[in-house]
Enzyme design. Structure first.
Site, mmCIF file in Angstrom:
data_model
loop_
_atom_site.group_PDB
_atom_site.id
_atom_site.type_symbol
_atom_site.label_atom_id
_atom_site.label_comp_id
_atom_site.label_asym_id
_atom_site.label_seq_id
_atom_site.Cartn_x
_atom_site.Cartn_y
_atom_site.Cartn_z
ATOM 1 N N GLU A 85 -8.715 10.055 -15.344
ATOM 2 C CA GLU A 85 -9.043 10.208 -13.909
ATOM 3 C C GLU A 85 -9.682 8.934 -13.380
ATOM 4 O O GLU A 85 -10.698 8.464 -13.899
ATOM 5 C CB GLU A 85 -9.964 11.422 -13.717
ATOM 6 C CG GLU A 85 -10.135 11.769 -12.244
ATOM 7 C CD GLU A 85 -10.896 13.071 -12.028
ATOM 8 O OE1 GLU A 85 -10.730 14.016 -12.829
ATOM 9 O OE2 GLU A 85 -11.647 13.130 -11.035
ATOM 10 N N LYS A 274 -17.047 21.152 -13.401
ATOM 11 C CA LYS A 274 -15.851 20.361 -13.774
ATOM 12 C C LYS A 274 -16.195 18.872 -13.675
ATOM 13 O O LYS A 274 -15.823 18.069 -14.533
ATOM 14 C CB LYS A 274 -14.681 20.725 -12.847
ATOM 15 C CG LYS A 274 -13.363 20.075 -13.222
ATOM 16 C CD LYS A 274 -13.188 18.691 -12.644
ATOM 17 C CE LYS A 274 -11.863 18.067 -13.043
ATOM 18 N NZ LYS A 274 -11.763 16.669 -12.649
ATOM 19 N N ASP A 290 -14.421 17.354 -30.723
ATOM 20 C CA ASP A 290 -13.481 18.368 -30.260
ATOM 21 C C ASP A 290 -13.872 18.820 -28.842
ATOM 22 O O ASP A 290 -14.788 19.634 -28.673
ATOM 23 C CB ASP A 290 -13.539 19.529 -31.267
ATOM 24 C CG ASP A 290 -12.615 20.668 -30.923
ATOM 25 O OD1 ASP A 290 -12.125 20.731 -29.784
ATOM 26 O OD2 ASP A 290 -12.385 21.513 -31.809
ATOM 27 N N HIS A 387 -12.655 8.013 -4.181
ATOM 28 C CA HIS A 387 -11.498 8.459 -4.954
ATOM 29 C C HIS A 387 -10.249 7.692 -4.569
ATOM 30 O O HIS A 387 -9.495 7.226 -5.418
ATOM 31 C CB HIS A 387 -11.240 9.954 -4.684
ATOM 32 C CG HIS A 387 -11.840 10.834 -5.723
ATOM 33 N ND1 HIS A 387 -11.363 12.074 -6.012
ATOM 34 C CD2 HIS A 387 -12.889 10.644 -6.546
ATOM 35 C CE1 HIS A 387 -12.088 12.622 -6.962
ATOM 36 N NE2 HIS A 387 -13.029 11.776 -7.291
HETATM 37 C C1 MEV Z 1 -13.462 15.638 -9.398
HETATM 38 O O1 MEV Z 1 -12.849 15.363 -10.635
HETATM 39 C C2 MEV Z 1 -14.858 16.145 -9.613
HETATM 40 C C3 MEV Z 1 -15.586 16.614 -8.343
HETATM 41 O O2 MEV Z 1 -14.799 17.563 -7.646
HETATM 42 C C4 MEV Z 1 -16.890 17.213 -8.804
HETATM 43 C C5 MEV Z 1 -17.680 17.900 -7.722
HETATM 44 O O3 MEV Z 1 -17.112 18.384 -6.732
HETATM 45 O O4 MEV Z 1 -18.914 17.988 -7.906
HETATM 46 C C6 MEV Z 1 -15.819 15.461 -7.408
#
Ligand code: MEV
Length: 435
Positions: A85, A274, A290, A387
């Site tokens: 990513e 995430k 792992d 991003h």
């Molecule tokens: C993207 O990989 C992760 C985010 O969505 C985490 C978040 O929203 O806190 C930017």
């Protein structure tokens, strides 16, 4: 055409590829080129990778990046991260730099106990089983001695074995619930071997002395490790939080609210966590651990109070902003891939050959840093700006932009908003002009 096959694993690598070519890849020359161009020219190195799994046809690259400037308990680290990513390493580096001038990260390993279970059924009287278990408990330790000898020499081993009555959940269901200290090893092999020995001992002893029928169902470690916990924290005075003091308080409040939302709202908590896993997985993968085990255990921990919630927490007390994470992590720095995969070895060297406790702390910091960076942009500029800047290179590569085109377009988008269509349009304009 029949697309099934038996004995695939016994074919040579070249035969496997030929079979795939014929049956699934329309004998495409470019598919064949893609497979072979990722082979390593060093035959020994290639063979090493071929033998990690069954049916290897080629290697799957992920970038290995490094996020420098991580000050953890007053020691500086450059953290290796394996991830696809585009914004993750940049975000980690930014967060590391931010906290470098504010005291860095403070971490602590709270506990290191791992768990394994023998699941079995017994159709006799529960009371008999319980009394009998007490009389034979020492036999489990004795019979496992050949397996535990070395681990014990180093200070680890089996901590305890309990009999758990689960008959309220499933008729006749019991467990041997065992706890282990596995030191610098992740311990999966050690724990599973001990458990399989416990199962044998249990079966043998039960057959000799118990009236009811005892059936072993399975013996396996648990990836849920709520007693293998690490904590990482950052803190500073609220007015040190942002460069321009006027916004510091507003930023801190919004940040705290963003964390509070993830604490109570599972839809947000999943995305919030995430983002944390972006940092955690990348270091776990780079250090040969792992990541599926780590993911499963951490998400279970995020639900430990009955609702999926944030792994991080934040507070402001007496003008001090505090942000922390507490997670379960079962990691190894010996065994497994650590010596076998040259890049894992390199990653561990880069971190100064950490022991597993130190690695737990580094990984927790990577998660906290990632969450800090995400919340900082989400509550200020929004996530897309950063991003899309990182994604710009992916778009340019997708359209085979030349070095010159890349240079011009990157310079253009320093002052323009990056969208997929805007980049494509700019590239097309450049190409028209140069033709
Ligand atoms: C993207 O990989 C992760 C985010 O969505 C985490 C978040 O929203 O806190 C930017």
């Amino acid at each position: 055409m029949d697309k099934s096959i038996s004995g695939f694993s016994k074919l040579l690598k070249s035969e496997k590829i030929d079979w795939l070519m014929q049956h699934y890849l329309s004998n495409s020359k470019s598919a064949k080129r893609t497979i072979t161009q990722y082979w390593n020219t060093d035959k020994k190195l290639q063979q090493l990778h071929d033998e990690f799994i069954e049916n290897t046809i080629t290697n799957y690259y992920l970038p290995l990046g490094v996020a420098p400037n991580f000050l953890i308990n007053n020691k500086l680290y450059a953290i290796p991260m394996a991830i696809e990513e585009s914004s993750v390493v940049a975000a980690a580096s930014k967060a590391a730099k931010f906290w470098l001038s504010r005291g860095g990260f403070k971490t602590e390993v709270i506990s290191t106990t791992k768990i394994g279970q023998v699941h079995f059924s017994y159709n006799g009287a529960a009371e008999d089983l319980k009394i009998y278990f007490k009389t034979i408990k020492s036999k489990f330790f004795e019979d496992a001695k050949p397996l535990t000898k070395n681990m014990e020499k180093r200070g680890g081993g089996i901590l305890d074995i309990e009999l758990r009555d689960k008959t309220e959940a499933i008729d006749g269901y019991y467990q041997l619930h065992a706890t282990f200290e596995t030191l610098d090893a992740m311990g999966a092999n050690f724990i599973n071997s001990c458990l399989e020995q416990f199962a044998k001992t249990l079966k043998r002893e039960a057959e000799n002395a118990l009236e009811g029928n005892l059936t072993i169902i399975m013996s396996i470690l648990s990836n849920y490790v709520p007693d293998c916990i690490v904590r990482a924290e950052v803190s500073c005075k609220v007015d040190q939080l942002v460069e321009s003091n006027s916004n510091a308080e507003e930023f801190a409040k919004k940040f705290i609210q963003a964390v509070a939302i993830a604490e109570v709202e599972p839809y947000r908590a999943v995305t919030h966590n995430k983002g944390i896993m972006n940092g955690i997985d990348a270091v776990v993968l780079a250090t040969g651990n792992d990541f599926r085990a780590v993911e499963a255990g951490i998400h279970a921990y995020a639900s430990k109070d009955g609702r999926y919630s944030s792994l991080t927490h934040a507070s402001i007390e007496n003008g001090v902003f505090k942000f922390w994470i507490e997670i379960p992590l079962a990691l190894g720095t010996v065994g497994g891939l650590t010596k076998l995969h040259p890049l894992v070895s390199l990653a561990l060297d880069l971190l100064g050959k950490p022991n597993s406790k130190e690695l737990m702390q580094i990984v927790a910091v990577a998660g906290l840093a990632q969450n800090f960076a995400a919340l900082k942009s989400l509550t200020t500029t929004g996530i897309q700006e950063g991003h899309m800047k990182m994604h710009l290179m992916n778009i340019l590569n997708q359209f085979n932009a030349s070095e010159n085109e890349k240079k011009q377009i990157i310079s253009h988008f320093k002052t323009h908003i990056v969208t997929h269509s805007a980049v494509v349009e700019k590239l097309e304009t450049l190409r028209v002009v140069s033709n």
